[in-house]
Design an enzyme around this catalytic site. Sequence first.
Site, short mmCIF file in Angstrom:
data_model
loop_
_atom_site.label_atom_id
_atom_site.label_comp_id
_atom_site.label_asym_id
_atom_site.label_seq_id
_atom_site.Cartn_x
_atom_site.Cartn_y
_atom_site.Cartn_z
N ILE A 17 0.84 -1.20 0.00
CA ILE A 17 0.00 0.00 0.00
C ILE A 17 0.87 1.25 0.00
O ILE A 17 0.59 2.24 -0.70
CB ILE A 17 -0.95 -0.02 1.23
CG1 ILE A 17 -1.92 -1.19 1.14
CG2 ILE A 17 -1.70 1.30 1.34
CD1 ILE A 17 -2.73 -1.44 2.42
N ASP A 62 14.54 2.65 10.18
CA ASP A 62 13.77 1.73 11.01
C ASP A 62 12.88 2.59 11.91
O ASP A 62 13.39 3.30 12.79
CB ASP A 62 14.72 0.87 11.85
CG ASP A 62 13.96 -0.20 12.63
OD1 ASP A 62 12.77 0.01 12.95
OD2 ASP A 62 14.56 -1.25 12.93
N VAL A 63 11.59 2.53 11.67
CA VAL A 63 10.67 3.45 12.36
C VAL A 63 10.50 3.13 13.85
O VAL A 63 9.89 3.89 14.58
CB VAL A 63 9.29 3.51 11.68
CG1 VAL A 63 9.38 4.19 10.33
CG2 VAL A 63 8.66 2.12 11.56
N SER A 140 -7.05 -0.07 10.49
CA SER A 140 -7.49 -1.30 9.80
C SER A 140 -8.95 -1.51 10.17
O SER A 140 -9.43 -0.94 11.15
CB SER A 140 -6.65 -2.48 10.31
OG SER A 140 -7.26 -3.72 10.00
N TYR A 153 -2.24 -7.29 16.94
CA TYR A 153 -2.29 -6.43 15.75
C TYR A 153 -3.53 -5.52 15.81
O TYR A 153 -3.43 -4.31 15.58
CB TYR A 153 -2.34 -7.30 14.50
CG TYR A 153 -2.55 -6.54 13.22
CD1 TYR A 153 -1.53 -5.77 12.67
CD2 TYR A 153 -3.77 -6.56 12.55
CE1 TYR A 153 -1.71 -5.05 11.49
CE2 TYR A 153 -3.96 -5.85 11.38
CZ TYR A 153 -2.94 -5.09 10.85
OH TYR A 153 -3.13 -4.39 9.70
N LYS A 157 -3.95 -1.29 15.79
CA LYS A 157 -4.72 -0.54 14.79
C LYS A 157 -5.80 0.31 15.47
O LYS A 157 -6.10 1.42 15.04
CB LYS A 157 -5.30 -1.51 13.76
CG LYS A 157 -4.21 -2.19 12.93
CD LYS A 157 -3.41 -1.14 12.18
CE LYS A 157 -2.08 -1.55 11.70
NZ LYS A 157 -1.34 -0.50 11.01
P1 NDP Z 1 3.54 -4.55 3.43
O1 NDP Z 1 4.13 -5.62 4.27
O2 NDP Z 1 3.44 -4.75 1.96
O3 NDP Z 1 4.32 -3.19 3.72
C1 NDP Z 1 4.72 -2.87 5.01
C2 NDP Z 1 5.79 -1.85 4.90
O4 NDP Z 1 6.26 -1.50 6.20
C3 NDP Z 1 7.01 -2.33 4.12
O5 NDP Z 1 7.42 -1.30 3.27
C4 NDP Z 1 8.05 -2.60 5.19
O6 NDP Z 1 9.35 -2.44 4.65
C5 NDP Z 1 7.68 -1.50 6.20
N1 NDP Z 1 8.17 -1.74 7.55
C6 NDP Z 1 7.90 -2.78 8.37
N2 NDP Z 1 8.59 -2.67 9.52
C7 NDP Z 1 9.33 -1.52 9.43
C8 NDP Z 1 10.25 -0.88 10.27
N3 NDP Z 1 10.57 -1.37 11.48
N4 NDP Z 1 10.82 0.28 9.86
C9 NDP Z 1 10.51 0.79 8.64
N5 NDP Z 1 9.63 0.23 7.80
C10 NDP Z 1 9.06 -0.92 8.18
O7 NDP Z 1 2.10 -4.22 4.06
P2 NDP Z 1 0.79 -3.52 3.43
O8 NDP Z 1 1.18 -2.60 2.36
O9 NDP Z 1 -0.21 -4.57 3.17
O10 NDP Z 1 0.28 -2.70 4.72
C11 NDP Z 1 0.56 -1.34 4.90
C12 NDP Z 1 -0.21 -0.84 6.11
O11 NDP Z 1 -1.61 -1.08 5.92
C13 NDP Z 1 0.19 -1.53 7.43
O12 NDP Z 1 0.20 -0.57 8.45
C14 NDP Z 1 -0.95 -2.53 7.65
O13 NDP Z 1 -1.15 -2.80 9.01
C15 NDP Z 1 -2.13 -1.76 7.05
N6 NDP Z 1 -3.21 -2.64 6.65
C16 NDP Z 1 -3.03 -3.54 5.63
C17 NDP Z 1 -4.07 -4.40 5.27
C18 NDP Z 1 -3.93 -5.40 4.18
O14 NDP Z 1 -4.85 -6.22 4.01
N7 NDP Z 1 -2.86 -5.39 3.39
C19 NDP Z 1 -5.38 -4.35 5.95
C20 NDP Z 1 -5.45 -3.34 6.99
C21 NDP Z 1 -4.40 -2.53 7.32
P3 NDP Z 1 10.66 -3.18 5.27
O15 NDP Z 1 10.22 -4.55 5.68
O16 NDP Z 1 11.65 -3.13 4.16
O17 NDP Z 1 11.08 -2.34 6.45
#
Ligand code: NDP
Length: 252
Positions: A17, A62-63, A140, A153, A157
């Site tokens: 997303i 790293d957030v 979410s 989780y 959210k």
């Molecule tokens: P993805 O796993 O595709 O993307 C998650 C992103 O977060 C990646 O870019 C990852 O990059 C980054 N990330 C994770 N941990 C860290 C960290 N410690 N520091 C920096 N970056 C981090 O997930 P989605 O795109 O599906 O989800 C995006 C958001 O939408 C999330 O918050 C999720 O909870 C929410 N959401 C998604 C749903 C779904 O069905 N897909 C439904 C409801 C909510 P990297 O690992 O390289 O750090």
Amino acid sequence: MRLEGKVALVTGGNRGIGEAIVRLFAKEGASVVFAARRAVLGEQMEQSLIDEGYPAHFFAADVRDEESVEGLVRNTVATYGKIDIVVNCAGIAPASTVESMDVETWDNLMATNVRSMFLVCKHAIPELRKTRGCIINFGSTFAMVGAAGSAGYALTKAAAVNFSKSLALELAGDGIRVNALCPGGTDTEFLRDWLASSGDAKAAEQWLLDRHPLGRLGTPEDQAKAALFLASDDASFVTGHALLVDGGYTAQ
Ligand code: NDP
């Protein structure tokens, strides 16, 4: 070009997303900084955006880590001079019952989904005050309803939704808007991993589809369009809101 002249900072922007948001915001005229941990993925995406003629910068960050977040905000301002829009999209969803989740997994979940939101907002607010900008935090459907096997989780959210409401009140006097975006099941690797963790991905997908009255999962672009609305002047009177983009999941 609804974001012309704006500077956006998107966490979790290297896939899923977040990637769709980065690409749409860039197309709509924003200069976009995006961050995640996996540098190779981020750098490839940065290059593809530059090749298409869009101003975009990836920073590995790293957030969960305050120094890393401070550096990200500093680098964004050093690169583009200001911040108008912050999108806290980074997140993880380790599936586990409460009984079987270990404390390290719990703490990492809270740090990735909740502490990160606090850190990014804390360090970006002084910049957003100058631009009367806005913040979008990712919730979410599970912020609104229970989710067996994902209680931790779902808690993070729900936290995003309430944090957004409280922060919206704290910052309204500064002209800063804060909203939550709450996706339903959205077809990304994140969702595929979550479905697979059930042990029967096919059955889990059917279970999820049955809960979406529109009869399909969302796309990253569905979520990006909603983020664009919240980030744009079209939403200039919208703050403290949780926007559900869930195909009707929570209407039932
Ligand atoms: P993805 O796993 O595709 O993307 C998650 C992103 O977060 C990646 O870019 C990852 O990059 C980054 N990330 C994770 N941990 C860290 C960290 N410690 N520091 C920096 N970056 C981090 O997930 P989605 O795109 O599906 O989800 C995006 C958001 O939408 C999330 O918050 C999720 O909870 C929410 N959401 C998604 C749903 C779904 O069905 N897909 C439904 C409801 C909510 P990297 O690992 O390289 O750090």
